[in-house]
Design an enzyme around this catalytic site. Structure first.
Site, PDB file in Angstrom:
ATOM      1  N   LYS A 203       0.836  -1.216   0.000  1.00 31.57           N
ATOM      2  CA  LYS A 203       0.000   0.000   0.000  1.00 31.57           C
ATOM      3  C   LYS A 203       0.874   1.272   0.000  1.00 31.57           C
ATOM      4  O   LYS A 203       2.075   1.197   0.191  1.00 31.57           O
ATOM      5  CB  LYS A 203      -0.955  -0.028   1.198  1.00 31.57           C
ATOM      6  CG  LYS A 203      -1.826  -1.303   1.246  1.00 31.57           C
ATOM      7  CD  LYS A 203      -2.821  -1.401   0.099  1.00 31.57           C
ATOM      8  CE  LYS A 203      -3.279  -2.813  -0.208  1.00 31.57           C
ATOM      9  NZ  LYS A 203      -4.259  -3.425   0.649  1.00 31.57           N
TER      10      LYS A 203
HETATM   11  C1  LIG Z   1      -5.275  -4.631   0.941  1.00 30.33           C
HETATM   12  C2  LIG Z   1      -6.747  -4.545   0.906  1.00 30.33           C
HETATM   13  C3  LIG Z   1      -7.535  -4.856   2.033  1.00 30.33           C
HETATM   14  C4  LIG Z   1      -6.986  -5.540   3.250  1.00 30.33           C
HETATM   15  O1  LIG Z   1      -5.954  -4.888   3.888  1.00 30.33           O
HETATM   16  P1  LIG Z   1      -5.121  -5.679   4.986  1.00 30.33           P
HETATM   17  O2  LIG Z   1      -4.409  -4.587   5.723  1.00 30.33           O
HETATM   18  O3  LIG Z   1      -4.183  -6.591   4.244  1.00 30.33           O
HETATM   19  O4  LIG Z   1      -6.046  -6.416   5.847  1.00 30.33           O
HETATM   20  C5  LIG Z   1      -8.883  -4.613   1.970  1.00 30.33           C
HETATM   21  N1  LIG Z   1      -9.464  -4.124   0.857  1.00 30.33           N
HETATM   22  C6  LIG Z   1      -8.755  -3.829  -0.237  1.00 30.33           C
HETATM   23  C7  LIG Z   1      -9.461  -3.267  -1.431  1.00 30.33           C
HETATM   24  C8  LIG Z   1      -7.375  -4.057  -0.268  1.00 30.33           C
HETATM   25  O5  LIG Z   1      -6.690  -3.819  -1.384  1.00 30.33           O
END
Ligand SMILES: *Cc1c(COP(=O)(O)O)cnc(C)c1O
Length: 405
Positions: A203
């Site tokens: 991210k």
């Molecule tokens: C990465 C992601 C999540 C989950 O995030 P985590 O921190 O890995 O639990 C949820 N929704 C979307 C659209 C994502 O890309």
């Protein structure tokens, strides 16, 4: 994670961005970690307090400032945030949660684990985001919650979604996993309502693993804070540093989702650079858009026309086999063989085996299905150079030429 060798000038300054050496593997994503990030984490390790404490509290405060949120509660993942939200909102058997199928499976899994029913809605064919129009068609007497997704760093068209939710007395939770730094109509995502961000390593901002719930509902924030640490009135740090009794009582059964200071310190250090990190992503995305403008059969996502600021979390293209002469999966494999990593965001949730065999979507989801078979995420991370984009697009050209022969 293996380090890819960098160009010689970068090797002298291992934390300086520089193009990846020709012939070395260019990954789909890699976190941007500076000497300051490493020093911040090291400082916590040396401090004698490594779990949730002052760094976590400071990170929550700074993230709330950056987004304009009234409250922010840091957690071990966005998935944890969604879990606690569903719990706090009392989602259970008989309830319906309206969400796109074009999302990460974590949301859908949690809806099902709560005994509720995911009701899948379609998305715009070129932004991959759902709209108030799509959501409206899916509402029933049983609908309790709407979870739309800010996609790839672009902002949802929140105005009509908020109006719809408020007219029907429904809760809206924004999946903002892709939206650290995204703005809608001049305001950061997270300023208003309730949004869940992710700090997973791919991210825009990472804490290693982590997430945060931003909300303007103080009661909801307090409930999530309690559920994050065993349902106690206070967590270990509060007991230690703020004179709370170690005999703190369980007020309701809770979970164990507190973000350690080791992670929060990395988040603080990254947050200070978020603007710069996103600016680099935007520059790389602009280069991609320019170079891919007239490539037959390769279709980048559209940028929404309403006022918003893109955080460029992902650079997604659709591989249209009829025009490109090659399907998405073969395209990804050929790029990999030539040293370029790619990602897939996302295979539609309703097409995963568990859901395919148990849930028939009530709506037709033509845009979701079309994109699920064609989306491919190209490498995009702040330590890439513009020359890396050029190498990727040139390699795509070779793969496409080969396919036409
Ligand atoms: C990465 C992601 C999540 C989950 O995030 P985590 O921190 O890995 O639990 C949820 N929704 C979307 C659209 C994502 O890309």
């Amino acid at each position: 994670m293996a380090q890819s060798p960098r160009a010689p000038h970068a090797a002298q300054h291992p934390l300086l961005p520089g193009p990846f050496l020709p012939g070395t593997f260019l990954p789909f994503s890699r976190p941007s970690i500076t000497a300051a990030d490493i020093a911040a984490v090291t400082q916590v390790l040396e401090s004698g307090w490594i779990t949730t404490g002052s760094k976590c509290a400071e990170f929550e405060q700074r993230f709330a400032q950056a987004t304009g949120a009234l409250c922010a509660v840091a957690l071990t993942s966005a998935t944890a945030g969604m879990h606690l939200l569903l719990r706090a909102l009392g989602i259970g058997p008989g309830d319906e949660v309206v969400t796109p199928s074009m999302t990460w499976v974590s949301t859908i899994n949690l809806i099902v684990l709560h005994g509720a029913t995911p009701v899948f809605v379609d998305v715009d064919p070129d932004t991959l985001m759902t709209t108030a129009e799509h959501v409206k068609q899916a509402l029933t007497q049983r609908t309790k919650l709407i979870v739309p997704v800010h996609f790839a760093g672009a902002a949802l068209d929140l105005g009509p979604l908020r109006a719809l939710a408020s007219n029907r007395n429904l809760t809206l939770v924004e999946d903002a996993a892709h939206a650290a730094g995204t703005e809608y109509e001049g305001h950061p995502v997270g300023t208003e309502g309730t949004a869940v961000f992710s700090f997973h390593p791919i991210k825009n901002l990472t804490t290693g693993e982590g997430g945060i719930v931003c909300t303007d509902n103080e009661d909801l924030a307090a409930r999530i804070r309690r559920l994050r640490f065993h349902g106690l009135g206070a967590d270990a740090f509060e007991r230690e540093s703020r004179g709370r009794a170690p005999q703190a009582e369980v007020l309701e059964p809770g979970f164990k989702y507190n973000l350690p200071d080791m992670n929060a310190a990395l988040g603080l250090s990254q947050l200070a650079r978020l603007e710069a990190l996103n600016a680099r992503r935007a520059a790389l995305a602009a280069r991609y858009l320019e170079r891919l403008e007239n490539v037959e059969g390769i279709l980048p996502l559209a940028v929404p026309a309403y006022p918003m600021r893109h955080a460029w979390h992902l650079f997604i293209v659709r591989i249209d086999e009829r025009r490109a002469g090659i399907g998405r999966d073969a395209f990804m494999a050929r790029l990999k063989a030539r040293g370029i990593g790619t990602g897939l965001h996302f295979r539609a949730a309703h097409l995963h085996e568990y859901y395919r065999t148990r849930y028939t979507p009530r709506q037709m989801l033509p845009n979701t299905v079309w994109n699920s078979e064609r989306v491919c995420s190209l490498p995009l991370f702040p330590d890439m150079a513009l020359a890396d984009v050029d190498r990727i697009v040139d390699t795509m050209g070779i793969v496409l030429d080969e396919a036409k022969r």
